[in-house]
Design a protein around this motif. Structure first.
Motif, mmCIF file in Angstrom:
data_model
loop_
_atom_site.group_PDB
_atom_site.id
_atom_site.type_symbol
_atom_site.label_atom_id
_atom_site.label_comp_id
_atom_site.label_asym_id
_atom_site.label_seq_id
_atom_site.Cartn_x
_atom_site.Cartn_y
_atom_site.Cartn_z
ATOM 1 N N GLU A 51 -3.003 3.636 -3.328
ATOM 2 C CA GLU A 51 -2.983 2.385 -4.081
ATOM 3 C C GLU A 51 -2.762 1.186 -3.164
ATOM 4 O OE1 GLU A 51 -1.305 3.753 -8.450
ATOM 5 O OE2 GLU A 51 -0.159 2.385 -7.197
ATOM 6 N N CYS A 52 -3.405 0.108 -3.530
ATOM 7 C CA CYS A 52 -3.252 -1.137 -2.786
ATOM 8 C C CYS A 52 -3.041 -2.258 -3.797
ATOM 9 C CB CYS A 52 -4.527 -1.373 -1.966
ATOM 10 S SG CYS A 52 -4.487 -2.813 -0.911
ATOM 11 N N ARG A 53 -1.894 -2.911 -3.710
ATOM 12 C CA ARG A 53 -1.557 -3.963 -4.671
ATOM 13 C C ARG A 53 -1.297 -5.290 -3.973
ATOM 14 N NH1 ARG A 53 0.074 -2.060 -9.763
ATOM 15 N NH2 ARG A 53 0.321 0.211 -9.810
ATOM 16 N N SER A 54 -1.859 -6.351 -4.500
ATOM 17 C CA SER A 54 -1.509 -7.686 -4.021
ATOM 18 C C SER A 54 -0.345 -8.154 -4.882
ATOM 19 C CB SER A 54 -2.711 -8.630 -4.140
ATOM 20 O OG SER A 54 -3.192 -8.688 -5.465
ATOM 21 N N LEU A 55 0.754 -8.485 -4.251
ATOM 22 C CA LEU A 55 1.989 -8.740 -5.001
ATOM 23 C C LEU A 55 2.132 -10.173 -5.494
ATOM 24 C CD1 LEU A 55 4.605 -6.638 -2.989
ATOM 25 C CD2 LEU A 55 3.159 -5.974 -4.919
ATOM 26 N N TYR B 128 -7.145 -12.895 4.793
ATOM 27 C CA TYR B 128 -7.178 -11.442 4.778
ATOM 28 C C TYR B 128 -5.767 -10.911 5.021
ATOM 29 C CZ TYR B 128 -12.157 -12.340 5.402
ATOM 30 O OH TYR B 128 -13.452 -12.791 5.264
ATOM 31 N N THR B 129 -5.226 -10.281 4.010
ATOM 32 C CA THR B 129 -3.892 -9.695 4.133
ATOM 33 C C THR B 129 -4.022 -8.187 4.069
ATOM 34 O OG1 THR B 129 -2.960 -11.629 3.012
ATOM 35 C CG2 THR B 129 -1.565 -9.686 3.201
ATOM 36 N N PHE B 130 -3.395 -7.526 5.030
ATOM 37 C CA PHE B 130 -3.539 -6.083 5.131
ATOM 38 C C PHE B 130 -2.327 -5.353 4.567
ATOM 39 C CE2 PHE B 130 -7.368 -5.281 7.598
ATOM 40 C CZ PHE B 130 -7.682 -6.570 8.015
ATOM 41 N N GLY B 131 -2.600 -4.206 4.009
ATOM 42 C CA GLY B 131 -1.529 -3.303 3.621
ATOM 43 C C GLY B 131 -0.971 -2.631 4.867
ATOM 44 N N SER B 132 0.065 -1.819 4.664
ATOM 45 C CA SER B 132 0.726 -1.176 5.802
ATOM 46 C C SER B 132 0.080 0.148 6.170
ATOM 47 C CB SER B 132 2.212 -0.964 5.505
ATOM 48 O OG SER B 132 2.346 -0.255 4.285
ATOM 49 N N GLY B 133 -0.940 0.542 5.414
ATOM 50 C CA GLY B 133 -1.691 1.731 5.776
ATOM 51 C C GLY B 133 -1.129 3.008 5.192
ATOM 52 N N THR B 134 -1.998 4.001 5.106
ATOM 53 C CA THR B 134 -1.630 5.332 4.611
ATOM 54 C C THR B 134 -2.155 6.364 5.585
ATOM 55 O OG1 THR B 134 -1.767 4.656 2.288
ATOM 56 C CG2 THR B 134 -1.946 7.024 2.758
ATOM 57 N N ARG B 135 -1.253 7.208 6.070
ATOM 58 C CA ARG B 135 -1.670 8.288 6.962
ATOM 59 C C ARG B 135 -1.892 9.535 6.131
ATOM 60 N NH1 ARG B 135 -2.755 8.964 11.588
ATOM 61 N NH2 ARG B 135 -1.913 6.961 12.215
ATOM 62 N N LEU B 136 -3.121 9.974 6.074
ATOM 63 C CA LEU B 136 -3.479 11.170 5.309
ATOM 64 C C LEU B 136 -3.678 12.339 6.251
ATOM 65 C CD1 LEU B 136 -4.474 12.758 2.814
ATOM 66 C CD2 LEU B 136 -6.752 11.808 3.225
ATOM 67 N N GLN C 23 0.853 -1.183 0.000
ATOM 68 C CA GLN C 23 0.000 0.000 0.000
ATOM 69 C C GLN C 23 0.888 1.231 0.000
ATOM 70 O OE1 GLN C 23 -2.992 0.044 3.107
ATOM 71 N NE2 GLN C 23 -3.491 2.196 2.780
ATOM 72 N N HIS C 24 0.548 2.162 -0.869
ATOM 73 C CA HIS C 24 1.302 3.423 -0.865
ATOM 74 C C HIS C 24 0.481 4.566 -1.413
ATOM 75 C CE1 HIS C 24 2.345 3.909 -5.169
ATOM 76 N NE2 HIS C 24 2.231 2.599 -5.186
#
Lengths: 112, 114
Positions: free
Chosen positions: B22-26, B103-111, B6-7
């Motif tokens: 963006e959130c991508r499954s790698l 369920y795999t989580f992204g690392s998050g985005t702080r807005l 996630q970025h």
């Protein structure tokens, strides 16, 4: 809708002590997930429980799901500062592609 | 194991502008992606569920015109916060789910909207 209640909300323990966090569901659980989160970061998967009475361990963390599949506990043995963080339980209400429902979390602090 | 990228991990924007996350499954195909929002010292609140190729399903109280979600491929979902305001400042986190993958989580985005 399914709701999860976690207790305690926060916990401060001395390093080396054991602790338990509970997660109670308003409905029967299809699957129960435990995650750890550092504030402002992503979720780290710990364990997933599906069967009634199931118990899983990883390093010093043990999670159990009761026979009725409505309550789970997370037990940490000999806590360390690295265990500090927010522990979240998440319920899979169905199976397949339905979103997890989360409890409000338990904030754990470990003091030296 | 399954990885979700996630970025950006953090972003600061001016009020009124739009921000895309963006959130991508790698390493797996994410048939479903979930977007959550988290306020300080609170748990994760589900915003919407998106299935690849379909319109997202939004939770009650979440404005679909403000939080645009696109899931055009099995490995990418985007969340666009349009005309952002300070009250949109929060931590946004995605979760991806696919066949044989939980369920795999992204690392998050702080807005932060200033």
């Amino acid at each position: 809708s399914q709701e999860l209640e976690q207790s305690p909300q926060s916990l401060i323990v001395q390093e080396g002590k054991n602790l338990t966090i509970n997660c109670t569901s308003s409905k029967t659980l299809y699957g129960l997930y435990w995650y750890k989160q550092k504030y402002g970061e992503g979720l780290i998967f710990l364990m997933m429980l599906q069967k009634g009475g199931e118990e899983k361990s990883h390093e010093k963390i043990t999670a159990k799901l009761d026979e009725k599949k409505q309550q789970s506990s997370l037990h940490i043995t000999a806590s360390q500062p690295s265990h500090a963080g927010i522990y979240l339980c998440g319920a899979d209400p169905n199976s397949g592609n339905t979103p997890l429902v989360f409890g409000k979390g338990t904030r754990l602090s470990v003091i030296a | 194991g399954a990885v979700v990228s996630q970025h950006p991990s953090w972003v600061i924007c001016k009020s009124g502008t739009s921000v895309k996350i963006e959130c991508r499954s790698l390493d797996f195909q994410a048939t479903t992606m979930f977007w959550y929002r988290q306020f300080p010292k609170q748990s994760l609140m589900l915003m919407a569920t998106s299935n690849e190729g379909s319109k997202a399903t939004y939770e009650q109280g979440v404005e679909k015109d403000k939080f645009l979600i696109n899931h055009a491929s099995l490995t990418l979902s985007t969340l666009t916060v349009t005309s952002a305001h300070p009250e949109d400042s929060s931590f946004y986190i995605c979760s991806a789910s696919g066949q044989n993958y939980g369920y795999t989580f992204g690392s998050g985005t702080r807005l932060t909207v200033v």
